[in-house]
Write a protein that holds these residues in place. Sequence first.
Motif, PDB file in Angstrom:
ATOM      1  N   GLN A 159       4.969  17.645  -5.972  1.00 53.50           N
ATOM      2  CA  GLN A 159       4.162  16.573  -5.381  1.00 53.50           C
ATOM      3  C   GLN A 159       4.942  15.918  -4.239  1.00 53.50           C
ATOM      4  OE1 GLN A 159       2.511  13.794  -8.323  1.00 53.50           O
ATOM      5  NE2 GLN A 159       2.963  15.288  -9.934  1.00 53.50           N
ATOM      6  N   LEU A 160       4.222  15.569  -3.192  1.00 54.78           N
ATOM      7  CA  LEU A 160       4.781  14.821  -2.066  1.00 54.78           C
ATOM      8  C   LEU A 160       3.853  13.643  -1.825  1.00 54.78           C
ATOM      9  CD1 LEU A 160       7.077  14.844   0.051  1.00 54.78           C
ATOM     10  CD2 LEU A 160       5.502  16.036   1.591  1.00 54.78           C
ATOM     11  N   LEU A 161       4.340  12.427  -2.113  1.00 56.65           N
ATOM     12  CA  LEU A 161       3.466  11.257  -2.170  1.00 56.65           C
ATOM     13  C   LEU A 161       3.967  10.136  -1.257  1.00 56.65           C
ATOM     14  CD1 LEU A 161       3.194  11.079  -6.078  1.00 56.65           C
ATOM     15  CD2 LEU A 161       1.700  12.326  -4.518  1.00 56.65           C
ATOM     16  N   TYR A 162       3.006   9.385  -0.752  1.00 56.37           N
ATOM     17  CA  TYR A 162       3.329   8.121  -0.077  1.00 56.37           C
ATOM     18  C   TYR A 162       3.248   7.001  -1.116  1.00 56.37           C
ATOM     19  CZ  TYR A 162       2.471   3.740   2.391  1.00 56.37           C
ATOM     20  OH  TYR A 162       2.516   2.437   2.808  1.00 56.37           O
ATOM     21  N   GLY A 163       4.308   6.194  -1.206  1.00 57.20           N
ATOM     22  CA  GLY A 163       4.354   5.094  -2.166  1.00 57.20           C
ATOM     23  C   GLY A 163       4.388   3.759  -1.457  1.00 57.20           C
ATOM     24  N   ARG A 164       3.598   2.827  -1.962  1.00 58.18           N
ATOM     25  CA  ARG A 164       3.520   1.486  -1.390  1.00 58.18           C
ATOM     26  C   ARG A 164       3.735   0.459  -2.486  1.00 58.18           C
ATOM     27  NH1 ARG A 164       4.222  -1.999   2.829  1.00 58.18           N
ATOM     28  NH2 ARG A 164       3.001  -3.886   2.459  1.00 58.18           N
ATOM     29  N   PHE A 165       4.672  -0.469  -2.267  1.00 59.46           N
ATOM     30  CA  PHE A 165       4.909  -1.565  -3.198  1.00 59.46           C
ATOM     31  C   PHE A 165       3.674  -2.471  -3.232  1.00 59.46           C
ATOM     32  CE2 PHE A 165       6.148  -6.015  -3.685  1.00 59.46           C
ATOM     33  CZ  PHE A 165       6.802  -5.991  -4.902  1.00 59.46           C
ATOM     34  N   ILE A 166       3.107  -2.669  -4.446  1.00 61.43           N
ATOM     35  CA  ILE A 166       1.900  -3.490  -4.545  1.00 61.43           C
ATOM     36  C   ILE A 166       2.173  -4.823  -5.227  1.00 61.43           C
ATOM     37  CG2 ILE A 166       0.217  -1.634  -4.394  1.00 61.43           C
ATOM     38  CD1 ILE A 166       0.151  -1.486  -7.411  1.00 61.43           C
ATOM     39  N   GLN A 167       3.072  -4.859  -6.194  1.00 63.18           N
ATOM     40  CA  GLN A 167       3.525  -6.104  -6.775  1.00 63.18           C
ATOM     41  C   GLN A 167       4.791  -5.818  -7.563  1.00 63.18           C
ATOM     42  OE1 GLN A 167       0.234  -7.384  -9.320  1.00 63.18           O
ATOM     43  NE2 GLN A 167       1.366  -6.732 -11.103  1.00 63.18           N
ATOM     44  N   ASP A 171       4.529   0.527  -7.992  1.00 59.77           N
ATOM     45  CA  ASP A 171       4.293   1.257  -6.743  1.00 59.77           C
ATOM     46  C   ASP A 171       2.993   2.042  -6.854  1.00 59.77           C
ATOM     47  OD1 ASP A 171       6.559   0.348  -5.604  1.00 59.77           O
ATOM     48  OD2 ASP A 171       7.487   2.298  -5.251  1.00 59.77           O
ATOM     49  N   PHE A 172       2.179   1.954  -5.811  1.00 62.75           N
ATOM     50  CA  PHE A 172       0.975   2.777  -5.711  1.00 62.75           C
ATOM     51  C   PHE A 172       1.340   4.044  -4.965  1.00 62.75           C
ATOM     52  CE2 PHE A 172      -2.633   4.137  -3.091  1.00 62.75           C
ATOM     53  CZ  PHE A 172      -3.563   4.423  -4.081  1.00 62.75           C
ATOM     54  N   GLN A 173       0.861   5.197  -5.452  1.00 61.94           N
ATOM     55  CA  GLN A 173       1.229   6.478  -4.865  1.00 61.94           C
ATOM     56  C   GLN A 173      -0.011   7.315  -4.585  1.00 61.94           C
ATOM     57  OE1 GLN A 173       3.794   8.017  -7.925  1.00 61.94           O
ATOM     58  NE2 GLN A 173       5.537   6.758  -7.317  1.00 61.94           N
ATOM     59  N   ILE A 174       0.025   8.029  -3.468  1.00 63.11           N
ATOM     60  CA  ILE A 174      -1.085   8.904  -3.102  1.00 63.11           C
ATOM     61  C   ILE A 174      -0.533  10.053  -2.262  1.00 63.11           C
ATOM     62  CG2 ILE A 174      -1.638   7.568  -1.019  1.00 63.11           C
ATOM     63  CD1 ILE A 174      -4.599   8.245  -1.559  1.00 63.11           C
ATOM     64  N   GLY A 175      -1.096  11.258  -2.485  1.00 68.50           N
ATOM     65  CA  GLY A 175      -0.624  12.411  -1.731  1.00 68.50           C
ATOM     66  C   GLY A 175      -1.083  13.725  -2.342  1.00 68.50           C
ATOM     67  N   PRO A 176      -0.522  14.857  -1.883  1.00 71.91           N
ATOM     68  CA  PRO A 176      -0.924  16.177  -2.372  1.00 71.91           C
ATOM     69  C   PRO A 176      -0.003  16.688  -3.495  1.00 71.91           C
ATOM     70  CG  PRO A 176       0.340  16.427  -0.372  1.00 71.91           C
ATOM     71  CD  PRO A 176       0.270  14.951  -0.641  1.00 71.91           C
ATOM     72  N   ARG A 177      -0.548  17.625  -4.256  1.00 68.95           N
ATOM     73  CA  ARG A 177       0.204  18.300  -5.312  1.00 68.95           C
ATOM     74  C   ARG A 177      -0.147  19.785  -5.268  1.00 68.95           C
ATOM     75  NH1 ARG A 177      -1.413  18.071 -11.717  1.00 68.95           N
ATOM     76  NH2 ARG A 177       0.071  19.656 -12.466  1.00 68.95           N
ATOM     77  N   VAL A 178       0.842  20.638  -5.478  1.00 72.85           N
ATOM     78  CA  VAL A 178       0.636  22.084  -5.543  1.00 72.85           C
ATOM     79  C   VAL A 178       1.110  22.568  -6.907  1.00 72.85           C
ATOM     80  CG1 VAL A 178       1.208  24.330  -4.554  1.00 72.85           C
ATOM     81  CG2 VAL A 178       0.916  22.346  -3.045  1.00 72.85           C
TER      82      VAL A 178
END
Length: 315
Positions: A159-167, A171-178
């Motif tokens: 998985q390669l994900l973008y993570g964003r600190f939410i509180q 961390d919120f994460q979104i991205g692709p997985r193979v």
Amino acid sequence: MNGTGSPARCSASLFATALALLLGNGIAVTVIAAQPSIESPMTPIKPTETDAIPNGKAPAGPTDSKASVTVGPSAMQEGRLSKFFSPGDWPAPVNDQEHRLFTLVDVLEYRPRTGGGESTNDYRWDIEGWYGGDYNRLWFKSEGQQDTAFKADYDVDFQLLYGRFIQKHYDFQIGPRVETQTFRGRNVTRGLGVIGIEGLVPYNYEFESALFIDQNGAVSARLSLTKDMLLTQRLILQTRFETNAAVQRVEEFTTGSGLNNLEFGVRLRYEIRREFAPYAGISLDRSFGETATLVRQEGGDPSQIRFVVGVRAWF
């Protein structure tokens, strides 16, 4: 008459002289205190840094004399304060913009096979890390296994994900997985989208939850929890729980609809260094429903107890 009057006149003269001196001194003192002469040789001394009144506060009450003016902060002191009070030149109180690289090899182990099947041993890894700052990160995750209770043969995903600190702690994460796996003697691969949250819940449980949607619209999910319990400063007992579920049946990836599997593991590690720790433990794997049926069809065992030895490291 002169003999008798002379002492009286002398006493009166002395009394008048003393009274004049007293009155004269009092008037002089009053004049000096109220209006010090500019030509007086006693000029007020400007205070140095050690002469400043604590907290920079002047005495209470009205003061009109030059002495009271020189007691407070001087122009020189105000100049020094303005010179040092320059927030633009100070470093940031919290260094939250620096980028760092972190990698955690949480699981890297050898697991002897105790059930049926052709293979007699097993291995597994679970690695994750990130690069970035406190608010935005690029996450990378890799997990793989061979001949486990969940899969009849090997299964590897990245998985390669973008993570964003939410509180705080999340961390919120979104991205692709193979994901790739063997199925009936051939390799199959699929791409998935990932939406997840990773963080720390109360009582110091590290959790990772993710929702997966593959290229054909099949939906699945994963939840894992780990907790470290310190027996000593270097001897640590880790408990690990993981489960997978799916909405649709995907036979080529040994995935049935509903609850797929449950895994519970206990690993005791000794930290030779904080960054490196060998461990030993046990892992209990159990597949359910359609997934258990698919595992049997592929020659696997849906219920197993594994003894594990491995290392945990981070850098």
